[in-house]
Design a protein around this motif. Structure first.
Motif, short mmCIF file in Angstrom:
data_model
loop_
_atom_site.label_atom_id
_atom_site.label_comp_id
_atom_site.label_asym_id
_atom_site.label_seq_id
_atom_site.Cartn_x
_atom_site.Cartn_y
_atom_site.Cartn_z
N ARG A 70 1.25 -0.74 0.27
CA ARG A 70 0.15 -0.14 -0.38
C ARG A 70 0.81 1.49 -0.14
O ARG A 70 0.46 2.58 -0.76
CB ARG A 70 -1.02 -0.23 0.92
N ALA A 71 2.04 1.19 1.02
CA ALA A 71 2.86 2.35 1.00
C ALA A 71 3.70 2.85 -0.78
O ALA A 71 3.32 3.58 -0.95
CB ALA A 71 3.79 2.20 2.03
N TRP A 72 4.02 1.57 -1.05
CA TRP A 72 4.68 1.23 -2.86
C TRP A 72 3.96 2.18 -3.20
O TRP A 72 4.31 3.20 -4.14
CB TRP A 72 5.16 -0.03 -2.46
N LEU A 73 2.57 1.17 -3.37
CA LEU A 73 1.54 2.21 -4.47
C LEU A 73 1.39 3.60 -4.05
O LEU A 73 1.04 4.53 -5.53
CB LEU A 73 0.17 1.68 -4.38
N ASP A 74 1.00 3.98 -3.09
CA ASP A 74 0.87 5.06 -2.68
C ASP A 74 1.89 6.59 -3.10
O ASP A 74 1.91 7.05 -4.03
CB ASP A 74 0.06 5.58 -1.17
N MET A 75 3.09 5.90 -2.67
CA MET A 75 4.47 6.59 -3.01
C MET A 75 4.16 6.72 -4.53
O MET A 75 4.60 8.07 -5.20
CB MET A 75 5.81 6.34 -2.21
N ALA A 76 4.53 5.33 -5.75
CA ALA A 76 4.71 5.32 -6.86
C ALA A 76 3.01 6.33 -7.38
O ALA A 76 3.91 7.38 -8.71
CB ALA A 76 3.96 3.91 -7.31
N LYS A 77 1.91 6.60 -6.95
CA LYS A 77 1.30 7.83 -7.49
C LYS A 77 1.55 8.67 -7.01
O LYS A 77 1.04 9.79 -8.16
CB LYS A 77 -0.23 6.95 -6.75
N GLN A 78 1.97 9.71 -5.98
CA GLN A 78 2.16 11.13 -5.78
C GLN A 78 3.63 11.21 -6.29
O GLN A 78 2.71 12.72 -6.54
CB GLN A 78 2.57 10.70 -4.05
N PHE A 79 4.20 10.31 -6.62
CA PHE A 79 5.32 11.22 -6.96
C PHE A 79 5.82 10.50 -8.51
O PHE A 79 6.22 10.10 -9.45
CB PHE A 79 7.02 10.48 -6.44
N GLU A 80 4.77 10.66 -9.62
CA GLU A 80 4.29 9.06 -10.69
C GLU A 80 5.68 9.65 -11.48
O GLU A 80 6.55 9.28 -12.55
CB GLU A 80 3.54 8.98 -11.22
N GLY A 81 5.32 11.32 -11.74
CA GLY A 81 5.30 12.20 -12.82
C GLY A 81 6.82 12.09 -12.16
O GLY A 81 8.05 12.17 -13.96
N GLN A 82 8.09 12.20 -11.12
CA GLN A 82 8.95 11.94 -11.18
C GLN A 82 9.71 11.46 -11.24
O GLN A 82 10.82 10.95 -11.37
CB GLN A 82 9.23 13.21 -9.62
N ILE A 83 8.68 9.81 -10.95
CA ILE A 83 10.08 8.66 -10.54
C ILE A 83 10.15 8.54 -12.05
O ILE A 83 11.96 7.80 -13.42
CB ILE A 83 9.14 7.20 -10.27
N LEU A 84 9.31 8.69 -13.44
CA LEU A 84 9.06 8.65 -14.42
C LEU A 84 9.65 9.24 -15.59
O LEU A 84 10.50 8.94 -16.43
CB LEU A 84 7.90 8.26 -15.73
N THR A 85 10.19 10.57 -15.11
CA THR A 85 11.30 11.23 -16.00
C THR A 85 12.45 10.93 -16.11
O THR A 85 13.06 11.37 -17.54
CB THR A 85 11.29 12.94 -15.01
N PRO A 86 13.22 10.63 -14.97
CA PRO A 86 14.37 9.67 -15.83
C PRO A 86 13.95 8.39 -16.45
O PRO A 86 14.64 7.80 -17.80
CB PRO A 86 15.11 8.67 -14.59
N PHE A 87 13.04 8.09 -16.64
CA PHE A 87 12.35 6.86 -17.42
C PHE A 87 12.31 7.56 -19.07
O PHE A 87 12.80 7.19 -20.36
CB PHE A 87 10.77 5.68 -17.38
N ASP A 88 11.34 8.94 -19.00
CA ASP A 88 11.45 9.25 -20.29
C ASP A 88 12.41 9.65 -20.67
O ASP A 88 12.80 10.04 -22.21
CB ASP A 88 10.35 10.44 -19.58
N MET A 89 13.90 10.03 -20.48
CA MET A 89 15.43 10.47 -20.21
C MET A 89 15.53 9.32 -21.86
O MET A 89 16.79 9.38 -22.08
CB MET A 89 15.37 11.57 -19.79
N THR A 90 15.72 8.23 -21.01
CA THR A 90 16.25 6.98 -21.27
C THR A 90 15.75 6.04 -22.20
O THR A 90 15.73 6.12 -23.44
CB THR A 90 16.81 6.20 -19.61
#
Length: 447
Positions: A70-90
């Motif tokens: 639950r904690a992982w899901l909530d954190m991933a949803k809250q910071f989805e944009g920040q987490i995916l920025t390195p993905f978008d740049m790779t």
């Protein structure tokens, strides 16, 4: 047994006389080598980007009540944009890296013959690719064609740019500067004419395709290659790739390197589509990717030899038992040269059938498991040296069922290898017995 040997000799002569020479010429062709090395050069960006994608989309149900999940899901949803920025740049713009890397590696082939600068080749290819794949629209650059959709375009653009530069050099078309001018300045001026040629050729073509078909060149190329991509993801295509790769391996040529080099563009295109579907919450469309080959088809290395190593560990033959002990740890990390050459398997008629059959059976079982949704599908690039159960689960977004399937496939491979292993073990036991008797007779004579 003589009939079996006759069949083996016919197959081996066919592979040696017809398949191996063609495969050897293809693998050493400069454009094929540049494409292969280009994909390898871009791999670190893809691995890191894929890892972050898995982190952004945790492998748990949205309704889970488990605290950690639950904690992982909530954190991933809250910071989805920040987490995916390195993905978008790779991973999100992996075609840019692939295009530059292919051009650089192809340029290296012309350093001595045409004095091309590989770095300048890479720079020109990036400019050309961005010109046709991401033209500025309303103040922004679209990135839809910079990921998996643009891979075929990236390959074609890289080859076009380098070959065009080679043509201009060969015909002395360019700006000549005095010898006193520093090399870097000369290289920069050498690029002026190629840049102009790119703008005058590729850009008008892009404008025509946009006006006539309302699509960019990468989208048009993907539309052309779509039947080929779909065919490459079918079970018959998978089995054909496995068969060719292992026939070459059995003849002493690293078939996996040749086949994977030719399939890499399809694998990455399929991966990009799966990742896009994951981000949109849609079903994952494709099965055949590098992780599918590495962790499901060839468990323990080419030939799915983890099963054979399992058989060796309890062999009555001292030679096979020692090979098994030496090979077990490398096999966990998908390195099987010790068992391939220690047995030996290459050109050994006893192991011809299981060496081909085990990976093909694995391919059918894994393909069926994904097709029936018994396990997930690949969404990540994973280092091929990852232990197979871990690598399979990682590639599928930490799907534990993938790890279970890998273990089952290793056991299936062991069952396939077992009767052939027993035949070979019997031969070696007879040889070891004769050797022991010979040594005993020599000792008695000395005494």
């Amino acid at each position: 047994m003589s009939a079996n040997h006759a069949v083996f000799n016919v197959i081996f002569r066919f592979v040696e006389n017809y398949v191996s020479p063609v495969a050897g010429r293809i693998s050493s062709q400069r454009h094929v080598m540049a494409i292969r090395d280009g994909f390898i050069s871009a791999m670190p960006f893809m691995i890191v980007g894929s890892f972050l994608l898995v982190f952004a989309y945790p492998p748990f149900s949205p309704d889970t009540t488990w605290g950690f999940a639950r904690a992982w899901l909530d954190m991933a949803k809250q910071f989805e944009g920040q987490i995916l920025t390195p993905f978008d740049m790779t991973m999100g713009i992996m075609s840019v890296y692939i295009c530059a890397a292919i051009a650089y590696n192809l340029g290296k082939h012309y350093v001595k013959s045409h004095q091309l600068d590989p770095f300048m080749c890479a720079m020109l290819s990036i400019m050309a690719f961005l010109l046709i794949a991401a033209p500025k629209t309303k103040g922004t650059m679209p990135v839809d064609s910079l990921g998996g959709t643009g891979i075929f375009t990236a390959i074609l653009v890289a080859i076009y740019c380098v070959e065009m530069m080679r043509f201009l050099k060969a015909h002395n078309i360019g700006i000549r500067l005095p010898d006193q001018v520093p090399p870097m300045i000369k290289n920069s001026f050498d690029l002026l004419i190629p840049v102009l040629v790119v703008v005058l050729t590729l850009y008008p073509l892009s404008l025509v395709i946009q006006s006539q078909f309302d699509m960019l060149i990468p989208q048009a190329i993907m539309a052309i290659f779509k039947p080929l991509v779909s065919a490459a993801d079918s079970l018959p295509a998978i089995l054909l790739a496995v068969l060719i790769g292992h026939l070459l391996w059995f003849a002493g040529i690293h078939g996996a390197a040749i086949v994977s080099g030719m399939l890499q563009m399809f694998w990455l295109t399929n991966l990009g589509m799966n990742q896009s579907a994951l981000a949109q919450g849609a079903p994952l469309p494709h099965i055949f990717m590098e992780a599918f080959w590495t962790f499901f088809i060839v468990v323990g290395g080419s030939g799915a030899t983890m099963g054979l190593v399992i058989c060796y560990l309890r062999s009555r033959s001292a030679h096979l038992r020692s090979i098994g002990r030496l090979s077990v740890v490398p096999s966990i990390f998908n390195i099987n040269e010790p068992v391939i050459f220690g047995t030996p398997i290459v050109m050994n008629p006893v192991f011809f059938i299981p060496f081909l059959l085990a990976p093909m059976v694995n391919a059918v079982l894994a393909w069926a498991a994904m097709k029936l949704d018994l396990i997930g599908r690949v969404i990540s690039v994973v280092p091929w040296t990852a232990p197979a159960p871990v690598g399979a689960a990682w590639a599928l977004g930490w799907d534990y069922r993938a790890a279970i399937l890998v273990v089952l496939l290793a056991l299936v491979s062991a069952i396939i290898y077992f009767p052939f292993f027993k035949v070979y073990e019997k031969q070696l036991l007879a040889q070891e017995k004769e050797e022991a008797q010979r040594i005993e007779e020599e000792n008695q004579q000395v005494a």
